[in-house]
Design a protein around this motif. Structure first.
Motif, PDB file in Angstrom:
ATOM      1  N   SER A  47      -3.962   1.528   0.969  1.00 54.74           N
ATOM      2  CA  SER A  47      -3.461   0.210   1.371  1.00 54.74           C
ATOM      3  C   SER A  47      -1.970   0.079   1.090  1.00 54.74           C
ATOM      4  CB  SER A  47      -4.225  -0.894   0.638  1.00 54.74           C
ATOM      5  OG  SER A  47      -5.561  -0.925   1.037  1.00 54.74           O
ATOM      6  N   VAL A  48      -1.538   0.592  -0.063  1.00 57.63           N
ATOM      7  CA  VAL A  48      -0.115   0.568  -0.406  1.00 57.63           C
ATOM      8  C   VAL A  48       0.672   1.418   0.586  1.00 57.63           C
ATOM      9  CG1 VAL A  48       1.542   1.420  -2.117  1.00 57.63           C
ATOM     10  CG2 VAL A  48      -0.381   0.010  -2.835  1.00 57.63           C
ATOM     11  N   LEU A  49       0.138   2.575   0.922  1.00 65.31           N
ATOM     12  CA  LEU A  49       0.815   3.446   1.888  1.00 65.31           C
ATOM     13  C   LEU A  49       0.997   2.747   3.228  1.00 65.31           C
ATOM     14  CD1 LEU A  49      -0.945   6.822   1.131  1.00 65.31           C
ATOM     15  CD2 LEU A  49       1.517   6.399   1.001  1.00 65.31           C
ATOM     16  N   THR A  50      -0.023   2.064   3.677  1.00 65.95           N
ATOM     17  CA  THR A  50       0.025   1.397   4.970  1.00 65.95           C
ATOM     18  C   THR A  50       0.926   0.164   4.953  1.00 65.95           C
ATOM     19  OG1 THR A  50      -2.221   2.138   5.448  1.00 65.95           O
ATOM     20  CG2 THR A  50      -1.403   0.294   6.744  1.00 65.95           C
ATOM     21  N   ALA A  51       0.777  -0.655   3.931  1.00 60.03           N
ATOM     22  CA  ALA A  51       1.497  -1.927   3.881  1.00 60.03           C
ATOM     23  C   ALA A  51       2.955  -1.791   3.472  1.00 60.03           C
ATOM     24  CB  ALA A  51       0.791  -2.884   2.922  1.00 60.03           C
ATOM     25  N   GLN A  52       3.249  -0.892   2.537  1.00 62.31           N
ATOM     26  CA  GLN A  52       4.599  -0.843   1.966  1.00 62.31           C
ATOM     27  C   GLN A  52       5.391   0.391   2.334  1.00 62.31           C
ATOM     28  OE1 GLN A  52       4.666  -1.958  -2.193  1.00 62.31           O
ATOM     29  NE2 GLN A  52       2.874  -3.252  -1.931  1.00 62.31           N
ATOM     30  N   ARG A  53       4.740   1.438   2.774  1.00 63.52           N
ATOM     31  CA  ARG A  53       5.387   2.692   3.143  1.00 63.52           C
ATOM     32  C   ARG A  53       6.422   3.161   2.113  1.00 63.52           C
ATOM     33  NH1 ARG A  53       3.429   4.532   7.679  1.00 63.52           N
ATOM     34  NH2 ARG A  53       2.678   3.085   9.234  1.00 63.52           N
ATOM     35  N   PRO A  54       5.991   3.312   0.856  1.00 63.61           N
ATOM     36  CA  PRO A  54       6.936   3.740  -0.186  1.00 63.61           C
ATOM     37  C   PRO A  54       7.257   5.225  -0.078  1.00 63.61           C
ATOM     38  CG  PRO A  54       4.728   3.690  -1.070  1.00 63.61           C
ATOM     39  CD  PRO A  54       4.635   3.165   0.338  1.00 63.61           C
ATOM     40  N   HIS A  55       8.368   5.623  -0.696  1.00 63.16           N
ATOM     41  CA  HIS A  55       8.713   7.048  -0.740  1.00 63.16           C
ATOM     42  C   HIS A  55       7.891   7.756  -1.815  1.00 63.16           C
ATOM     43  CE1 HIS A  55      11.155   6.438  -4.393  1.00 63.16           C
ATOM     44  NE2 HIS A  55      11.582   5.343  -3.804  1.00 63.16           N
ATOM     45  N   THR A  56       7.481   7.000  -2.846  1.00 63.80           N
ATOM     46  CA  THR A  56       6.699   7.563  -3.944  1.00 63.80           C
ATOM     47  C   THR A  56       5.680   6.545  -4.435  1.00 63.80           C
ATOM     48  OG1 THR A  56       8.609   8.856  -4.687  1.00 63.80           O
ATOM     49  CG2 THR A  56       6.819   8.585  -6.272  1.00 63.80           C
ATOM     50  N   ILE A  57       4.497   7.041  -4.738  1.00 60.86           N
ATOM     51  CA  ILE A  57       3.483   6.231  -5.412  1.00 60.86           C
ATOM     52  C   ILE A  57       3.212   6.893  -6.752  1.00 60.86           C
ATOM     53  CG2 ILE A  57       1.077   5.468  -5.413  1.00 60.86           C
ATOM     54  CD1 ILE A  57       1.190   5.374  -2.395  1.00 60.86           C
ATOM     55  N   ARG A  58       3.315   6.101  -7.807  1.00 61.33           N
ATOM     56  CA  ARG A  58       2.970   6.582  -9.134  1.00 61.33           C
ATOM     57  C   ARG A  58       1.643   5.944  -9.531  1.00 61.33           C
ATOM     58  NH1 ARG A  58       8.533   4.952 -10.584  1.00 61.33           N
ATOM     59  NH2 ARG A  58       9.822   6.726 -10.010  1.00 61.33           N
ATOM     60  N   VAL A  59       0.683   6.783  -9.876  1.00 58.21           N
ATOM     61  CA  VAL A  59      -0.613   6.297 -10.327  1.00 58.21           C
ATOM     62  C   VAL A  59      -0.635   6.436 -11.846  1.00 58.21           C
ATOM     63  CG1 VAL A  59      -3.114   6.520 -10.132  1.00 58.21           C
ATOM     64  CG2 VAL A  59      -1.661   7.037  -8.150  1.00 58.21           C
ATOM     65  N   ASP A  60      -0.484   5.297 -12.520  1.00 52.89           N
ATOM     66  CA  ASP A  60      -0.410   5.266 -13.985  1.00 52.89           C
ATOM     67  C   ASP A  60      -1.832   5.205 -14.537  1.00 52.89           C
ATOM     68  OD1 ASP A  60      -0.195   4.566 -16.673  1.00 52.89           O
ATOM     69  OD2 ASP A  60       1.533   3.260 -16.336  1.00 52.89           O
ATOM     70  N   LEU A  61      -2.252   6.286 -15.183  1.00 54.73           N
ATOM     71  CA  LEU A  61      -3.605   6.373 -15.726  1.00 54.73           C
ATOM     72  C   LEU A  61      -3.638   6.157 -17.243  1.00 54.73           C
ATOM     73  CD1 LEU A  61      -4.971   9.429 -13.683  1.00 54.73           C
ATOM     74  CD2 LEU A  61      -5.165   6.983 -13.169  1.00 54.73           C
ATOM     75  N   GLY A  62      -2.615   5.526 -17.770  1.00 52.48           N
ATOM     76  CA  GLY A  62      -2.513   5.325 -19.212  1.00 52.48           C
ATOM     77  C   GLY A  62      -3.632   4.494 -19.812  1.00 52.48           C
ATOM     78  N   LEU A  63      -4.255   3.642 -19.034  1.00 50.41           N
ATOM     79  CA  LEU A  63      -5.335   2.796 -19.538  1.00 50.41           C
ATOM     80  C   LEU A  63      -6.705   3.214 -18.999  1.00 50.41           C
ATOM     81  CD1 LEU A  63      -3.539  -0.668 -19.379  1.00 50.41           C
ATOM     82  CD2 LEU A  63      -3.931   0.784 -21.382  1.00 50.41           C
ATOM     83  N   VAL A  64      -6.780   4.424 -18.469  1.00 49.20           N
ATOM     84  CA  VAL A  64      -8.058   4.944 -17.982  1.00 49.20           C
ATOM     85  C   VAL A  64      -8.766   5.629 -19.150  1.00 49.20           C
ATOM     86  CG1 VAL A  64      -9.143   6.638 -16.452  1.00 49.20           C
ATOM     87  CG2 VAL A  64      -7.308   5.169 -15.605  1.00 49.20           C
ATOM     88  N   THR A  65     -10.011   5.202 -19.395  1.00 51.05           N
ATOM     89  CA  THR A  65     -10.773   5.744 -20.517  1.00 51.05           C
ATOM     90  C   THR A  65     -11.720   6.858 -20.103  1.00 51.05           C
ATOM     91  OG1 THR A  65     -12.436   4.006 -20.220  1.00 51.05           O
ATOM     92  CG2 THR A  65     -10.656   3.588 -21.802  1.00 51.05           C
ATOM     93  N   PHE A  66     -12.004   6.973 -18.808  1.00 52.37           N
ATOM     94  CA  PHE A  66     -12.920   8.001 -18.315  1.00 52.37           C
ATOM     95  C   PHE A  66     -12.584   8.284 -16.865  1.00 52.37           C
ATOM     96  CE2 PHE A  66     -16.743   9.324 -16.058  1.00 52.37           C
ATOM     97  CZ  PHE A  66     -17.165  10.383 -16.830  1.00 52.37           C
ATOM     98  N   ILE A  67     -12.675   9.553 -16.485  1.00 55.38           N
ATOM     99  CA  ILE A  67     -12.465   9.941 -15.090  1.00 55.38           C
ATOM    100  C   ILE A  67     -13.409  11.103 -14.799  1.00 55.38           C
ATOM    101  CG2 ILE A  67     -10.592  11.552 -15.589  1.00 55.38           C
ATOM    102  CD1 ILE A  67      -9.208  10.489 -13.023  1.00 55.38           C
ATOM    103  N   ASP A  68     -14.016  11.090 -13.611  1.00 59.40           N
ATOM    104  CA  ASP A  68     -14.918  12.189 -13.265  1.00 59.40           C
ATOM    105  C   ASP A  68     -14.456  12.874 -11.985  1.00 59.40           C
ATOM    106  OD1 ASP A  68     -15.805  10.641 -11.102  1.00 59.40           O
ATOM    107  OD2 ASP A  68     -17.858  10.430 -11.843  1.00 59.40           O
ATOM    108  N   SER A  69     -15.249  13.833 -11.535  1.00 64.40           N
ATOM    109  CA  SER A  69     -14.859  14.619 -10.369  1.00 64.40           C
ATOM    110  C   SER A  69     -14.750  13.774  -9.095  1.00 64.40           C
ATOM    111  CB  SER A  69     -15.849  15.766 -10.149  1.00 64.40           C
ATOM    112  OG  SER A  69     -17.149  15.262  -9.911  1.00 64.40           O
ATOM    113  N   GLY A  70     -15.541  12.710  -8.986  1.00 66.90           N
ATOM    114  CA  GLY A  70     -15.429  11.827  -7.822  1.00 66.90           C
ATOM    115  C   GLY A  70     -14.065  11.150  -7.768  1.00 66.90           C
ATOM    116  N   ALA A  71     -13.590  10.732  -8.915  1.00 72.66           N
ATOM    117  CA  ALA A  71     -12.274  10.108  -8.994  1.00 72.66           C
ATOM    118  C   ALA A  71     -11.167  11.112  -8.703  1.00 72.66           C
ATOM    119  CB  ALA A  71     -12.074   9.491 -10.367  1.00 72.66           C
TER     120      ALA A  71
END
Length: 94
Positions: free
Chosen positions: A37-61
């Motif tokens: 959605s960010v890519l479509t709406a804002q067309r940024p040159h860079t997207i940073r995905v800040d995972l500092g508050l992620v407590t768990f991540i699996d292969s689906g993510a």
């Protein structure tokens, strides 16, 4: 715990998605949708995905992040993961 994603624009024009909670196969699509959605709406040159508050991540993510990375590249944008905790970093490395 559920997933929440907050979107902000950094001073350099990059869009920062701050992710909080657990990201797993049940909600990984929400993360990918937020990125696309960010890519479509804002067309940024860079997207940073800040995972500092992620407590768990699996292969689906991780699959959603890889898919979103490919979509970003196809659209001329970069996608980078930042602030991964040691657990999340280990999962991403594997």
């Amino acid at each position: 715990m559920h997933l929440s994603v907050t979107v902000n624009v950094a001073p350099d024009g990059a869009v920062v998605l701050s992710v909080r909670g657990e990201v797993d196969h049940a909600n990984a699509g929400e993360l990918r949708t937020a990125i696309e959605s960010v890519l479509t709406a804002q067309r940024p040159h860079t997207i940073r995905v800040d995972l500092g508050l992620v407590t768990f991540i699996d292969s689906g993510a991780i699959g959603s992040l890889v898919g979103a990375h490919r979509v970003a590249q196809a659209g001329g944008a970069g996608l980078v993961v930042t602030n991964a905790s040691p657990f999340v970093s280990r999962q991403l490395t594997v």
